[in-house]
Scaffold this active site. Structure first.
Site, mmCIF file in Angstrom:
data_model
loop_
_atom_site.group_PDB
_atom_site.id
_atom_site.type_symbol
_atom_site.label_atom_id
_atom_site.label_comp_id
_atom_site.label_asym_id
_atom_site.label_seq_id
_atom_site.Cartn_x
_atom_site.Cartn_y
_atom_site.Cartn_z
ATOM 1 N N GLU A 127 -2.825 7.577 -4.464
ATOM 2 C CA GLU A 127 -3.260 6.904 -5.678
ATOM 3 C C GLU A 127 -4.596 7.460 -6.174
ATOM 4 O O GLU A 127 -5.484 7.656 -5.348
ATOM 5 C CB GLU A 127 -3.414 5.409 -5.351
ATOM 6 C CG GLU A 127 -2.972 4.509 -6.448
ATOM 7 C CD GLU A 127 -2.804 3.073 -5.956
ATOM 8 O OE1 GLU A 127 -2.027 2.835 -5.010
ATOM 9 O OE2 GLU A 127 -3.462 2.216 -6.535
ATOM 10 N N HIS A 135 -0.656 -0.235 -9.996
ATOM 11 C CA HIS A 135 -1.335 -1.181 -9.098
ATOM 12 C C HIS A 135 -1.761 -2.463 -9.847
ATOM 13 O O HIS A 135 -2.949 -2.771 -9.941
ATOM 14 C CB HIS A 135 -2.543 -0.498 -8.436
ATOM 15 C CG HIS A 135 -2.855 -1.077 -7.077
ATOM 16 N ND1 HIS A 135 -3.301 -0.337 -6.020
ATOM 17 C CD2 HIS A 135 -2.789 -2.357 -6.610
ATOM 18 C CE1 HIS A 135 -3.489 -1.105 -4.966
ATOM 19 N NE2 HIS A 135 -3.187 -2.344 -5.305
ATOM 20 N N ARG A 138 0.853 -1.192 0.000
ATOM 21 C CA ARG A 138 0.000 0.000 0.000
ATOM 22 C C ARG A 138 0.885 1.237 0.000
ATOM 23 O O ARG A 138 1.890 1.297 0.732
ATOM 24 C CB ARG A 138 -0.904 0.027 1.237
ATOM 25 C CG ARG A 138 -2.090 -0.915 1.176
ATOM 26 C CD ARG A 138 -3.118 -0.471 0.116
ATOM 27 N NE ARG A 138 -4.273 -1.339 0.071
ATOM 28 C CZ ARG A 138 -4.429 -2.386 -0.750
ATOM 29 N NH1 ARG A 138 -3.483 -2.696 -1.610
ATOM 30 N NH2 ARG A 138 -5.533 -3.112 -0.722
HETATM 31 C C1 GLV Z 1 -4.922 -5.164 -4.040
HETATM 32 O O1 GLV Z 1 -4.177 -4.275 -3.764
HETATM 33 C C2 GLV Z 1 -5.699 -5.895 -3.098
HETATM 34 O O2 GLV Z 1 -5.692 -5.549 -1.899
HETATM 35 O O3 GLV Z 1 -6.362 -6.852 -3.499
#
Ligand code: GLV
Length: 321
Positions: free
Chosen positions: A267, A285, A238
Site C-alpha cells: 500500500e 483503505h 491488512r
Molecule cells: C485501519 O486499518 C486501522 O487499523 O484502524
C-alpha cells in the site's frame, strides 16, 4: 511549559480541539504521509506523537526521538509500531480499539456484496453508455443468501461481520488461533474449523485477523488452490496477509471467482495486473472511513496523548507490551 507533540497528518478538527489546550502542536497538516526525514527531524524535541498506520515507528524513529514518551496511533491496527522496542524505551503506545468495529464490518459487507453482485462493473456499464435495456444474461453475479461465509480471525470485527450474515441466512464457519467462547459461537451460529477446511467449504472467505509473522501470506497460492473456483476473497484487514501476486494469478486463471479488497500488500501500490482484474472490487483503505467513526477515532487518539502525557493517568487505550 506545555509538552510538545507532533501530529503527522490532517486529522478531524475534533482531534485537534482536544489536543490544543494541553500541548504545543507541530502539525503536518497534509493529505499525504509525512516524509520520513521530516518525521525524524521533527521528533527531536517531541514528547508525544500522533501518527497513522503510514508512519513506521521503529528503532530508527525511537533513536531520533530521545524525549518521546507516548505514541498514539490513529488506527486500531498497530503492526506499523514496534511495540516491544517502544516498551524497552519506556514509550507508551495507544490505539483506537473497538470504535471502528461496526463501520469495518459494514464495509466488509459492502465489498462482499459489490463483488458478488458486480455493482462496480454495473456502475461503469451505465456511465459508459453500454446499457441497451434489460437482458437476462447481462452481468450475472453470485447469490449471497444461503451461502457459506468463512471468517478468518474471529475477534471483534470478525464477529461483527458474522452477526450481519444472519440476515442473509448464511452458514458461518470461522478459523482463529484461539477458539471463541461456546456462547459466542452459539449466538452467531458459527462453527470453528481448521483453516484448510474453511478454505474448501466457503463461498466467501473474509479476512479479519491482525498482521503478524504468523499471518503474513496466510492466504497464498496454496490457499487459492484449496478455495472453490466460485469463491470470493474479501480483505479489509491488512494487505500482506494475502500474497497479492498469487491473488492476481488466482483471479486471472479462474482459481477463484472474485475479490473485494480494501488493503494491499504494498500500500498504496497494487500488484501488477490487479487493476485490470474486473472481478476484483478495489477500495482505497476505506473500511473505517465514515464521518462518525473517523471523528471518534480522532477523539480517541487525542485522548491517548492527553491521558498519558498531560493528565499522567494510564489511557484505557494502552496497547499491551
Ligand atoms: C485501519 O486499518 C486501522 O487499523 O484502524
Amino acid at each position: 511549559m506545555k509538552p510538545r507533540i507532533l501530529v503527522t497528518r490532517r486529522v478531524p478538527k475534533e482531534c485537534l480541539n482536544l489536543l490544543k489546550p494541553y500541548f504545543q502542536i507541530e502539525h503536518y497538516n497534509k493529505d499525504t504521509a509525512i516524509p520520513r526525514a521530516r518525521l525524524l527531524r521533527s521528533l527531536k524535541d517531541k514528547e508525544g506523537l500522533l501518527c497513522l498506520l503510514t508512519d513506521k515507528v521503529d528503532h530508527e524513529l525511537l533513536s531520533a526521538a530521545p524525549k518521546l514518551k507516548v505514541v498514539s496511533t490513529f488506527s486500531v491496527g498497530y503492526d506499523h509500531v514496534d511495540v516491544p522496542a517502544c516498551s524497552a524505551r519506556g514509550v507508551v503506545v495507544t490505539n483506537t480499539p473497538g470504535v471502528l468495529t461496526e463501520s469495518t464490518a459494514d464495509f466488509t459487507w459492502a465489498l462482499l456484496m459489490s463483488a458478488a453482485r458486480r455493482v462496480v462493473e454495473g456502475d461503469a456499464y451505465m456511465r459508459g453508455g453500454k446499457y441497451k435495456g434489460w437482458d437476462p444474461l447481462m452481468l450475472l453475479g453470485t447469490d449471497v443468501n444461503g451461502k457459506t461465509l468463512g471468517i478468518v480471525g474471529f475477534g471483534r470485527i470478525g464477529q461483527a461481520v458474522a452477526k450481519r450474515a444472519g440476515g442473509f441466512a448464511m452458514k458461518i464457519v470461522y478459523y482463529d488461533t484461539r477458539r471463541a467462547a461456546p456462547e459466542a459461537e452459539a449466538a452467531l451460529g458459527a462453527r470453528f474449523v481448521p483453516l484448510d477446511e474453511l478454505l474448501r467449504e466457503s463461498d466467501f472467505v473474509s479476512i479479519h485477523t491482525v498482521l503478524d509473522a504468523g499471518t503474513r501470506h496466510l492466504i497464498d497460492a496454496r490457499a487459492f488452490g484449496l478455495m472453490k473456483t466460485s469463491a470470493y476473497l474479501i480483505n479489509a484487514a491488512r494487505g500482506p496477509i494475502v500474497d497479492e501476486k498469487a491473488l492476481v494469478k488466482a483471479l486471472k486463471t479462474g482459481k477463484i471467482r472474485g475479490a473485494g479488497l480494501d488493503v494491499y500488500e504494498w500500500e498504496p501500490k497494487m500488484a501488477t495486473g490487479l487493476a485490470s482484474c474486473r472481478s476484483a472490487v478495489l477500495a482505497p483503505h476505506l473500511a473505517s472511513a465514515s464521518l462518525e467513526t473517523r471523528t471518534k477515532m480522532g477523539e480517541m487518539s487525542a485522548s491517548g496523548l492527553v491521558d498519558e502525557l498531560a493528565r499522567r493517568t494510564p489511557s484505557p487505550y494502552r496497547v499491551a507490551a
